[in-house]
Design a protein around this motif. Structure first.
Motif, PDB file in Angstrom:
ATOM      1  N   PRO A 201       0.814  -1.230   0.000  1.00 23.74           N
ATOM      2  CA  PRO A 201       0.000   0.000   0.000  1.00 23.74           C
ATOM      3  C   PRO A 201       0.839   1.268   0.000  1.00 23.74           C
ATOM      4  O   PRO A 201       0.953   1.965   1.012  1.00 23.74           O
ATOM      5  N   GLU A 202       1.459   1.565  -1.137  1.00 20.54           N
ATOM      6  CA  GLU A 202       2.250   2.784  -1.289  1.00 20.54           C
ATOM      7  C   GLU A 202       1.338   3.961  -1.624  1.00 20.54           C
ATOM      8  O   GLU A 202       0.236   3.789  -2.144  1.00 20.54           O
ATOM      9  N   ARG A 203       1.811   5.173  -1.354  1.00 14.95           N
ATOM     10  CA  ARG A 203       1.007   6.372  -1.557  1.00 14.95           C
ATOM     11  C   ARG A 203       0.473   6.486  -2.983  1.00 14.95           C
ATOM     12  O   ARG A 203      -0.705   6.760  -3.190  1.00 14.95           O
ATOM     13  N   GLU A 204       1.325   6.234  -3.982  1.00 19.73           N
ATOM     14  CA  GLU A 204       0.877   6.387  -5.371  1.00 19.73           C
ATOM     15  C   GLU A 204      -0.188   5.366  -5.743  1.00 19.73           C
ATOM     16  O   GLU A 204      -1.008   5.602  -6.634  1.00 19.73           O
ATOM     17  N   ASN A 205      -0.189   4.234  -5.046  1.00 20.79           N
ATOM     18  CA  ASN A 205      -1.210   3.216  -5.323  1.00 20.79           C
ATOM     19  C   ASN A 205      -2.604   3.686  -4.910  1.00 20.79           C
ATOM     20  O   ASN A 205      -3.597   3.332  -5.551  1.00 20.79           O
ATOM     21  N   PHE A 206      -2.666   4.460  -3.841  1.00 18.65           N
ATOM     22  CA  PHE A 206      -3.969   4.971  -3.392  1.00 18.65           C
ATOM     23  C   PHE A 206      -4.542   5.943  -4.414  1.00 18.65           C
ATOM     24  O   PHE A 206      -5.752   5.961  -4.662  1.00 18.65           O
ATOM     25  N   LEU A 207      -3.682   6.743  -5.022  1.00 18.09           N
ATOM     26  CA  LEU A 207      -4.145   7.684  -6.038  1.00 18.09           C
ATOM     27  C   LEU A 207      -4.662   6.939  -7.270  1.00 18.09           C
ATOM     28  O   LEU A 207      -5.673   7.318  -7.868  1.00 18.09           O
ATOM     29  N   LYS A 208      -3.978   5.852  -7.650  1.00 21.63           N
ATOM     30  CA  LYS A 208      -4.445   5.037  -8.770  1.00 21.63           C
ATOM     31  C   LYS A 208      -5.752   4.336  -8.409  1.00 21.63           C
ATOM     32  O   LYS A 208      -6.664   4.223  -9.233  1.00 21.63           O
ATOM     33  N   ARG A 209      -5.823   3.853  -7.177  1.00 29.61           N
ATOM     34  CA  ARG A 209      -7.035   3.182  -6.692  1.00 29.61           C
ATOM     35  C   ARG A 209      -8.263   4.091  -6.780  1.00 29.61           C
ATOM     36  O   ARG A 209      -9.385   3.631  -7.059  1.00 29.61           O
ATOM     37  N   ASN A 210      -8.059   5.388  -6.566  1.00 32.11           N
ATOM     38  CA  ASN A 210      -9.186   6.325  -6.545  1.00 32.11           C
ATOM     39  C   ASN A 210      -9.932   6.374  -7.871  1.00 32.11           C
ATOM     40  O   ASN A 210     -11.136   6.610  -7.909  1.00 32.11           O
ATOM     41  N   ARG A 211      -9.237   6.153  -8.987  1.00 31.35           N
ATOM     42  CA  ARG A 211      -9.926   6.207 -10.277  1.00 31.35           C
ATOM     43  C   ARG A 211     -10.853   5.004 -10.459  1.00 31.35           C
ATOM     44  O   ARG A 211     -11.846   5.084 -11.184  1.00 31.35           O
ATOM     45  N   ILE A 212     -10.530   3.897  -9.797  1.00 35.32           N
ATOM     46  CA  ILE A 212     -11.410   2.724  -9.857  1.00 35.32           C
ATOM     47  C   ILE A 212     -12.677   2.996  -9.053  1.00 35.32           C
ATOM     48  O   ILE A 212     -13.789   2.685  -9.497  1.00 35.32           O
ATOM     49  N   ILE A 213     -12.507   3.606  -7.885  1.00 40.25           N
ATOM     50  CA  ILE A 213     -13.671   3.963  -7.058  1.00 40.25           C
ATOM     51  C   ILE A 213     -14.594   4.893  -7.833  1.00 40.25           C
ATOM     52  O   ILE A 213     -15.813   4.685  -7.882  1.00 40.25           O
ATOM     53  N   ALA A 214     -14.019   5.922  -8.455  1.00 40.07           N
ATOM     54  CA  ALA A 214     -14.829   6.886  -9.209  1.00 40.07           C
ATOM     55  C   ALA A 214     -15.417   6.271 -10.468  1.00 40.07           C
ATOM     56  O   ALA A 214     -16.563   6.542 -10.832  1.00 40.07           O
ATOM     57  N   GLY A 215     -14.645   5.418 -11.142  1.00 34.97           N
ATOM     58  CA  GLY A 215     -15.070   4.875 -12.422  1.00 34.97           C
ATOM     59  C   GLY A 215     -16.106   3.782 -12.327  1.00 34.97           C
ATOM     60  O   GLY A 215     -16.894   3.580 -13.256  1.00 34.97           O
ATOM     61  N   MET A 216     -16.142   3.053 -11.225  1.00 36.71           N
ATOM     62  CA  MET A 216     -17.073   1.933 -11.087  1.00 36.71           C
ATOM     63  C   MET A 216     -18.515   2.361 -10.942  1.00 36.71           C
ATOM     64  O   MET A 216     -19.435   1.565 -11.138  1.00 36.71           O
ATOM     65  N   SER A 217     -18.739   3.625 -10.586  1.00 37.03           N
ATOM     66  CA  SER A 217     -20.039   4.045 -10.086  1.00 37.03           C
ATOM     67  C   SER A 217     -20.745   5.052 -10.978  1.00 37.03           C
ATOM     68  O   SER A 217     -20.135   5.740 -11.786  1.00 37.03           O
ATOM     69  N   GLU A 218     -22.044   5.149 -10.752  1.00 32.74           N
ATOM     70  CA  GLU A 218     -22.845   6.179 -11.416  1.00 32.74           C
ATOM     71  C   GLU A 218     -22.556   7.549 -10.821  1.00 32.74           C
ATOM     72  O   GLU A 218     -22.655   8.570 -11.503  1.00 32.74           O
ATOM     73  N   ALA A 219     -22.242   7.564  -9.547  1.00 36.10           N
ATOM     74  CA  ALA A 219     -22.017   8.831  -8.850  1.00 36.10           C
ATOM     75  C   ALA A 219     -21.060   8.611  -7.689  1.00 36.10           C
ATOM     76  O   ALA A 219     -20.982   7.516  -7.126  1.00 36.10           O
TER      77      ALA A 219
END
Length: 359
Positions: A201-219
């Motif tokens: 769990p490196e810092r840059e991985n969390f930033l990459k992870r955020n696009r999956i959270i945003a992209g998976m959803s309608e809102a």
């Protein structure tokens, strides 16, 4: 596919170009290098790493781990790849997953926020999920401290599916203290990640992870945030994907409401005061008996004049202040004051052009 995912300087956008040009991930490595140089974004440095056999050896080891641990995975062109995420240009070419999830035809929203959730944020999460439960949505978050784990636990309490998007491989849980919730999530949804078992769990991985959270959803919904924070990055990504963003407003003096208030002020997010706001703006519909129950409760809180205006706006849709006053046979000053009270109660909302509408 694993080998391509592991090549330095080849992100998901470039990887998709390579696959599109060559026909498949396998054919990328069978193509002549001079042909690949014709692809936008491919240079000699990238080609050097692309054909480095060390990446193939790494991919073979990871594939063995996937088989031994029964890790499920999906390719970005597979039918079972999350449909909303598939439309994002930088979505992962390969996702790993574990759990008991069913995304087919489901309403999906992401909820994020500060790791330092307050009692205000906690109370909102509890009420929000309870009100959304009849719609049976899937709740996506990051399984992190604060808002993330709060909203995911509330989803489980209400019998909803919840998905945690991780910033590391599926061989570990971060933060470790949340390991006690792992089985609950696996039984009521599961986990997604693009990271291998060798990833920490490196810092840059969390930033990459955020696009999956945003992209998976309608809102994407931001419950609480300080002036800066990862949840604001997620909101920005969701906006870049043309997804709806919502934010819970708070007092200007509250540290963990500053970020949300700024999103609303800068028109980067809709103001969210209840589940009804989300349901309305996403055009979701509750079952008839639920709608009747909500409406009955609503009118208990409105006086006679407010009921008159609310009923008018429900029938006529968006209306100007002057039109409301004339058609409801009310003085302008009284109409204006009544509309302000109704806005504070969360039953109407002002719109650009001095229009008002019922929530």
């Amino acid at each position: 596919m694993l080998r391509l995912q592991n090549v330095p300087n080849v992100g998901d956008v470039i990887a998709k170009r390579l696959i599109s040009y060559c026909g498949s991930a396998q054919e990328v490595f069978e193509n002549k290098q001079r042909h690949l140089l014709k692809i936008d974004g491919i240079g000699s440095y990238t080609l050097k790493h692309l054909f480095d056999t060390a990446h193939l050896a790494d991919a073979e080891r990871e594939y063995q781990y996937i088989l031994e641990n029964q890790i499920d995975y999906c390719y970005f062109e597979d039918p079972n790849y999350p449909k909303h995420l598939k439309h994002c240009i930088d979505s992962p070419i390969l996702l790993f997953k574990k759990g008991n999830m069913d995304l087919e035809g489901r309403k999906i929203i992401s909820v994020v926020g500060t790791g330092n959730i307050t009692s205000y944020g906690t109370a909102f999460c509890e009420e929000f999920i309870a009100d959304l439960a009849p719609l049976n949505p899937i709740i996506v978050s990051g399984f992190a401290y604060g808002v993330d784990i709060c909203i995911q636990r509330e989803a489980i309490n209400q019998g909803l599916q919840t998905i945690g998007c991780l910033a590391h491989g599926l061989n570990q849980i971060y933060p470790k203290v949340h390991a006690k919730y792992q089985n609950e999530v696996l039984n009521n949804g599961g986990f997604f990640t693009e990271f291998w078992s060798t990833s920490n769990p490196e810092r840059e991985n969390f930033l990459k992870r955020n696009r999956i959270i945003a992209g998976m959803s309608e809102a994407t919904i931001v419950v609480e945030s300080a002036e800066k924070g990862g949840s604001l990055v997620t909101a920005d990504i969701a906006n870049s994907y043309n997804r709806d963003v919502f934010a819970l407003p708070g007092r200007s003096t509250d540290k963990y409401s500053v970020g949300c208030n700024n999103l609303i002020k800068q028109q980067k997010a809709h103001m969210l005061t209840s589940a009804a706001d989300l349901i309305y703006l996403l055009n979701w519909e509750l079952e008839e008996k639920t709608s009747q129950s909500v409406q009955k409760q609503l009118f208990v809180d409105l006086d006679e004049t407010e009921q008159k205006i609310y009923g008018y706006l429900q029938r006529e849709g968006k209306q100007l202040l002057d039109s409301i006053a004339i058609d409801c046979q009310l003085p302008i000053f009284k109409t204006s004051a009544t509309l302000l009270n109704m806005e504070m109660k969360g039953v109407i909302r002002p719109l650009p052009g001095k229009l008002f509408e019922a929530v």
